[in-house]
Design a protein around this motif. Structure first.
Motif, PDB file in Angstrom:
ATOM      1  N   ASP A   6       0.837  -1.213   0.000  1.00  7.19           N
ATOM      2  CA  ASP A   6       0.000   0.000   0.000  1.00  7.19           C
ATOM      3  C   ASP A   6       0.866   1.255   0.000  1.00  7.19           C
ATOM      4  O   ASP A   6       0.552   2.240  -0.675  1.00  7.19           O
ATOM      5  CB  ASP A   6      -0.920   0.029   1.228  1.00  7.19           C
ATOM      6  N   ALA A  14       0.885   4.496  -7.785  1.00  9.86           N
ATOM      7  CA  ALA A  14      -0.462   4.903  -8.210  1.00  9.86           C
ATOM      8  C   ALA A  14      -0.341   5.974  -9.305  1.00  9.86           C
ATOM      9  O   ALA A  14      -1.034   5.911 -10.335  1.00  9.86           O
ATOM     10  CB  ALA A  14      -1.248   5.444  -7.009  1.00  9.86           C
ATOM     11  N   GLY A  53     -10.408   3.473  -5.651  1.00  6.84           N
ATOM     12  CA  GLY A  53      -9.414   3.225  -6.701  1.00  6.84           C
ATOM     13  C   GLY A  53     -10.003   3.696  -8.032  1.00  6.84           C
ATOM     14  O   GLY A  53      -9.930   3.014  -9.044  1.00  6.84           O
ATOM     15  N   TYR A  58     -13.303   8.599 -14.421  1.00  2.39           N
ATOM     16  CA  TYR A  58     -13.981   8.489 -15.730  1.00  2.39           C
ATOM     17  C   TYR A  58     -15.257   7.653 -15.636  1.00  2.39           C
ATOM     18  O   TYR A  58     -16.267   7.967 -16.269  1.00  2.39           O
ATOM     19  CB  TYR A  58     -13.026   7.902 -16.802  1.00  2.39           C
ATOM     20  N   ARG A  59     -15.245   6.608 -14.806  1.00  4.56           N
ATOM     21  CA  ARG A  59     -16.451   5.756 -14.706  1.00  4.56           C
ATOM     22  C   ARG A  59     -17.542   6.484 -13.918  1.00  4.56           C
ATOM     23  O   ARG A  59     -18.728   6.432 -14.287  1.00  4.56           O
ATOM     24  CB  ARG A  59     -16.084   4.423 -14.044  1.00  4.56           C
ATOM     25  N   GLU A  75      -9.075   7.753  -4.297  1.00  4.65           N
ATOM     26  CA  GLU A  75      -7.954   7.343  -5.146  1.00  4.65           C
ATOM     27  C   GLU A  75      -6.628   7.799  -4.495  1.00  4.65           C
ATOM     28  O   GLU A  75      -6.551   8.945  -4.031  1.00  4.65           O
ATOM     29  CB  GLU A  75      -8.147   7.992  -6.539  1.00  4.65           C
ATOM     30  N   ALA A  98      -8.272   2.001   0.319  1.00  9.84           N
ATOM     31  CA  ALA A  98      -9.413   1.178   0.715  1.00  9.84           C
ATOM     32  C   ALA A  98      -9.414   0.833   2.207  1.00  9.84           C
ATOM     33  O   ALA A  98     -10.483   0.713   2.806  1.00  9.84           O
ATOM     34  CB  ALA A  98      -9.412  -0.104  -0.119  1.00  9.84           C
ATOM     35  N   ASN A 115     -12.849  -1.769  -9.065  1.00 16.49           N
ATOM     36  CA  ASN A 115     -12.504  -2.485 -10.284  1.00 16.49           C
ATOM     37  C   ASN A 115     -10.982  -2.592 -10.412  1.00 16.49           C
ATOM     38  O   ASN A 115     -10.294  -1.572 -10.525  1.00 16.49           O
ATOM     39  CB  ASN A 115     -13.083  -1.760 -11.507  1.00 16.49           C
TER      40      ASN A 115
HETATM   41  C1  LIG Z   1      -5.657  -1.173 -12.165  1.00 18.11           C
HETATM   42  S1  LIG Z   1      -6.073   0.440 -11.650  1.00 18.11           S
HETATM   43  C2  LIG Z   1      -7.828   0.465 -12.003  1.00 18.11           C
HETATM   44  C3  LIG Z   1      -8.393   1.849 -12.061  1.00 18.11           C
HETATM   45  C4  LIG Z   1      -9.931   1.927 -12.152  1.00 18.11           C
HETATM   46  N1  LIG Z   1     -10.553   1.292 -11.016  1.00 18.11           N
HETATM   47  C5  LIG Z   1     -10.426   1.316 -13.423  1.00 18.11           C
HETATM   48  O1  LIG Z   1     -11.292   0.445 -13.383  1.00 18.11           O
HETATM   49  O2  LIG Z   1      -9.975   1.751 -14.502  1.00 18.11           O
HETATM   50  C6  LIG Z   1      -6.029   0.329  -9.874  1.00 18.11           C
HETATM   51  C7  LIG Z   1      -6.356   1.649  -9.202  1.00 18.11           C
HETATM   52  O3  LIG Z   1      -6.404   1.444  -7.791  1.00 18.11           O
HETATM   53  C8  LIG Z   1      -5.610   2.418  -7.142  1.00 18.11           C
HETATM   54  N2  LIG Z   1      -5.128   1.787  -5.897  1.00 18.11           N
HETATM   55  C9  LIG Z   1      -3.992   1.076  -5.670  1.00 18.11           C
HETATM   56  N3  LIG Z   1      -3.943   0.633  -4.410  1.00 18.11           N
HETATM   57  C10 LIG Z   1      -5.086   1.079  -3.807  1.00 18.11           C
HETATM   58  C11 LIG Z   1      -5.623   0.959  -2.483  1.00 18.11           C
HETATM   59  N4  LIG Z   1      -4.981   0.282  -1.522  1.00 18.11           N
HETATM   60  N5  LIG Z   1      -6.815   1.532  -2.218  1.00 18.11           N
HETATM   61  C12 LIG Z   1      -7.492   2.210  -3.183  1.00 18.11           C
HETATM   62  N6  LIG Z   1      -7.029   2.361  -4.457  1.00 18.11           N
HETATM   63  C13 LIG Z   1      -5.846   1.804  -4.749  1.00 18.11           C
HETATM   64  C14 LIG Z   1      -4.540   2.785  -8.155  1.00 18.11           C
HETATM   65  O4  LIG Z   1      -3.991   4.060  -7.919  1.00 18.11           O
HETATM   66  C15 LIG Z   1      -5.321   2.725  -9.463  1.00 18.11           C
HETATM   67  O5  LIG Z   1      -5.982   3.940  -9.758  1.00 18.11           O
END
Ligand SMILES: C[S@@+](CC[C@H](N)C(=O)[O-])C[C@H]1O[C@@H](n2cnc3c(N)ncnc32)[C@H](O)[C@@H]1O
Length: 226
Positions: A6, A14, A53, A58-59, A75, A98, A115
């Protein structure tokens, strides 16, 4: 002490993920997004939505346009949030992760979305995250989970970081919520990661799933009066 997974994402990864993917994200439309397709198939019309996340939101921008929902994006990437604030009106962006959601007291949502986020959560924080997420879903609300799909838990090294240990953890994350007795899976769609759609995966490695879960604090127990 080595940073946790994390911490690595909060510090740099990120932002790096966002820079690698931002051009693609802005081209996604509801008919091309598996989460939007699953929400539509399940007939969900949320009045409020939280995405954890959420990247640049965009969603959530699509959800706001379709349903006029109140939208909150959580995020860890500052770059993604700055981009989203410029692009989209009406989304409340909050920097966070999260396992410690930046929620107002008692704040709950009809629809909570994660997602492709669970697979990067540090395993030490996984149960903290489940609890935070559950607390944000209103009774009678929905939880949409999209992620790599593997019936048995599997981990693969995250290829963008060569040094140190960052893993992509693949499993059916919806199961934990279902086994609690207060979520029921109302939709499971399996697809191909390579094709980014609900098409037959080439292999287990190529498999992803979107689950739509419905929460009910007392709805899913059989009654046994002895
Ligand atoms: C693979 S990307 C997917 C982005 C978006 N959810 C999508 O569907 O396009 C993963 C996202 O989760 C964020 N992320 C990574 N670790 C996280 C955490 N512990 N809690 C929340 N978000 C996190 C990243 O910065 C990134 O924006």
């Amino acid at each position: 002490m080595a940073p946790t997974q994390d911490e690595i994402f909060q510090k740099s990864e990120a932002d790096r993920w966002f820079l690698r993917n931002k051009d693609y994200l802005s081209k996604i439309t509801p008919d091309k997004d598996p989460i939007m397709k699953a929400i539509s198939e399940a007939g969900i019309k949320p009045k409020s939505a939280l995405e954890i996340g959420a990247s640049n939101g965009y969603r959530l921008a699509m959800i706001r346009a379709l349903f006029k929902a109140k939208c909150v994006a959580v995020e860890p990437s500052s770059l993604a949030i700055a981009d989203g604030k410029k692009r989209y009106d009406g989304i409340d962006f909050r920097k966070g992760v999260a396992h410690k959601l930046p929620m107002k007291k008692g704040e709950k949502f009809d629809l909570v979305i994660l997602n492709f986020v669970f697979h990067w959560i540090d395993r030490r924080k996984l149960f903290h995250s489940f609890a935070e997420i559950d607390a944000a879903v209103t009774d009678g609300g929905w939880l949409a989970i999209g992620d790599f799909y593997s019936k048995e838990p599997t981990k693969v090294p995250y290829r963008h970081i060569k040094k140190g240990r960052v893993w992509t953890y693949k499993q059916d994350y919806a199961e934990v919520f279902i086994k609690s007795g207060i979520y029921r899976r109302v939709l499971l769609k399996i697809g191909s990661v390579a094709k980014r759609d609900f098409l037959k995966p080439q292999s287990d490695y190529d498999s992803f799933a979107v689950s739509i879960l419905k929460k009910s604090l007392d709805g899913y127990y059989s009654l046994w009066e002895g």
